[in-house]
Design an enzyme around this catalytic site. Structure first.
Site: not given
Ligand SMILES: Cc1ncc(COP(=O)(O)O)c(C=O)c1O
Length: 396
Positions: A40, A127, A171, A175, A200, A203, A234
């Site tokens: 990422n 996620h 999101e 992802s 969120d 990405h 990321k």
């Molecule tokens: C959309 C999304 N939110 C949150 C997270 C979690 O973040 P972290 O890896 O910092 O715990 C991810 C991780 O892959 C993600 O893809």
């Protein structure tokens, strides 16, 4: 008797591992090599000497190496407070609160603000961290099919008499699919149906929008949204996440988000790593442009080769293959050909849509993209893939 119970638990663990193995769902920790297509690190900052030097300087001048406690005890510092103010300004919100991971941010945020009697509307592809936060809250969960705005509108209307809070969670760039949420529709629905919206941007941060500020800032609606989550692991090649929100919500989270309250703060020097990464990321328009261009090229070449790469338009490009075994098999062949990719299987993605998830970074060249598509085509058509597996690819 006590010994029997211990044996039973250990047997259950062994059985579950065996089941996973049989379903081609057993995962293991590996150190990948080759062209990295599953990271990422969208702007290539993880190996950027500018970031490395900023961290060396931050460590060299640090007063202490550990935070020594949670933020509410001894772990607060000027470095974290200044970074939160800086990030809020960057995100266009009144405040920001840093959590030690994106997972902790989402779980802490959702479990703190939602309660039984509330209704939360969640995109089916959200996620796991968002899902776990909703589960913990005890609120009623309505999962709407991925991106289905009509379903969401009907569900919101159906709950119009509900006296609890209504919150939509999404999101901005999904992802696993690499497509975009229909943000204008979500904002409209939230407004007209009396719901709050949480987004969120894990990405999107660094990868798109003005100065890499993501999707929301580009739309200039940041103050209408209850909370926006930006993760730092990321494109910022760091770790942790900011929940960007009003000052009131920040104050509430400091008091009620258990993943914030009951966890040791990260060391103050680490705040300076994020500060440096953000400064670099904001200026890297040329890397963002390249990332966008190779994403378009990869999708075009995959489609021309008859492969299903979904409906997205971002730097995350799924190659949907269908059966678990097919994805595992193709991933193994790509790894042997020098491409670091992983097979993504249920429950991370819906059953029957196992895939190779290609995650591009600005370090990937057009020549890499071309070689990759050739290698995927060769793997899919190789004799190692059974006729049945090849049929699932055609239908995926
Ligand atoms: C959309 C999304 N939110 C949150 C997270 C979690 O973040 P972290 O890896 O910092 O715990 C991810 C991780 O892959 C993600 O893809």
């Amino acid at each position: 008797m006590a010994d029997d119970l211990r044996v039973r638990l250990r047997e259950r663990i062994a059985e579950e591992l065996e089941n996973l193995r049989e379903q081609s769902q057993l995962r293991s920790l590996e150190i990948l090599s080759g062209v990295n297509l599953c990271s990422n690190d969208y702007l290539g900052l993880a190996a950027d000497p500018r970031l490395k030097h900023a961290v060396i300087e931050a460590v060299a001048s640090a007063r202490q190496m550990g935070a020594t406690g949670s933020r509410l005890l001894s772990g607060n510092s000027r470095e974290w407070q200044e970074l939160e103010s800086e990030f809020a300004e960057f995100a266009g919100t009144e405040s920001a609160l840093y959590f030690g991971s994106g997972y902790a941010a989402n779980v802490g945020l959702l479990s703190a603000i939602l309660q039984p009697g509330d209704v939360v509307f969640s995109d089916a592809l959200n996620h796991a961290s968002l899902i776990d936060g909703m589960r913990l809250s005890g609120a009623e969960k309505i999962i709407y099919p991925h991106g289905d705005m009509q379903f969401l509108e009907d569900a919101l209307r159906e709950k119009s008499r509900s006296t609890g809070a209504k919150v939509i969670v999404t999101e901005s760039i999904f992802s696993m699919e690499g497509d975009l949420a229909r943000m204008e529709d979500l904002l409209r629905l939230a407004k007209t149906q009396g719901a709050e919206l949480i987004v969120d941007e894990a990405h999107a941060l660094g990868a798109c929008g003005p100065e890499g500020r993501g999707i929301i800032a580009g739309l200039k609606h940041e103050r209408e949204i209850l909370a926006i989550v930006y993760t730092c692991g990321k494109a910022l090649a760091s770790a942790g996440a900011f929940v960007c929100c009003s000052a009131k919500l920040k104050e509430f989270l400091v008091n009620r988000a258990r993943t914030f309250l009951f966890s040791t703060a990260l060391p103050p020097y680490f705040a300076r790593q994020i500060h440096a990464a953000l400064a670099i990321a904001r200026k890297e328009d040329s890397r963002r442009k390249h990332l966008h261009e190779i994403s378009i090229a990869l999708r075009a070449e995959l489609s021309a080769a008859g492969l299903n790469c979904g409906a997205g338009s971002t730097q995350i490009v799924p190659v949907i293959l269908g059966a678990n075994e097919t994805a595992v098999n193709v991933a193994a062949q790509l790894q042997a050909a020098g491409f670091a990719v992983r097979a993504i299987r249920p429950p991370t993605v819906p059953a029957g849509t196992a895939r190779i998830r290609v995650s591009l970074t600005s370090r990937i060249t057009f020549a890499d993209v071309h070689r990759l598509v050739g290698a995927i085509g060769a793997a899919v058509h190789s004799r190692d893939l059974s006729a049945a597996e090849a049929a699932t690819v055609a239908n995926a």
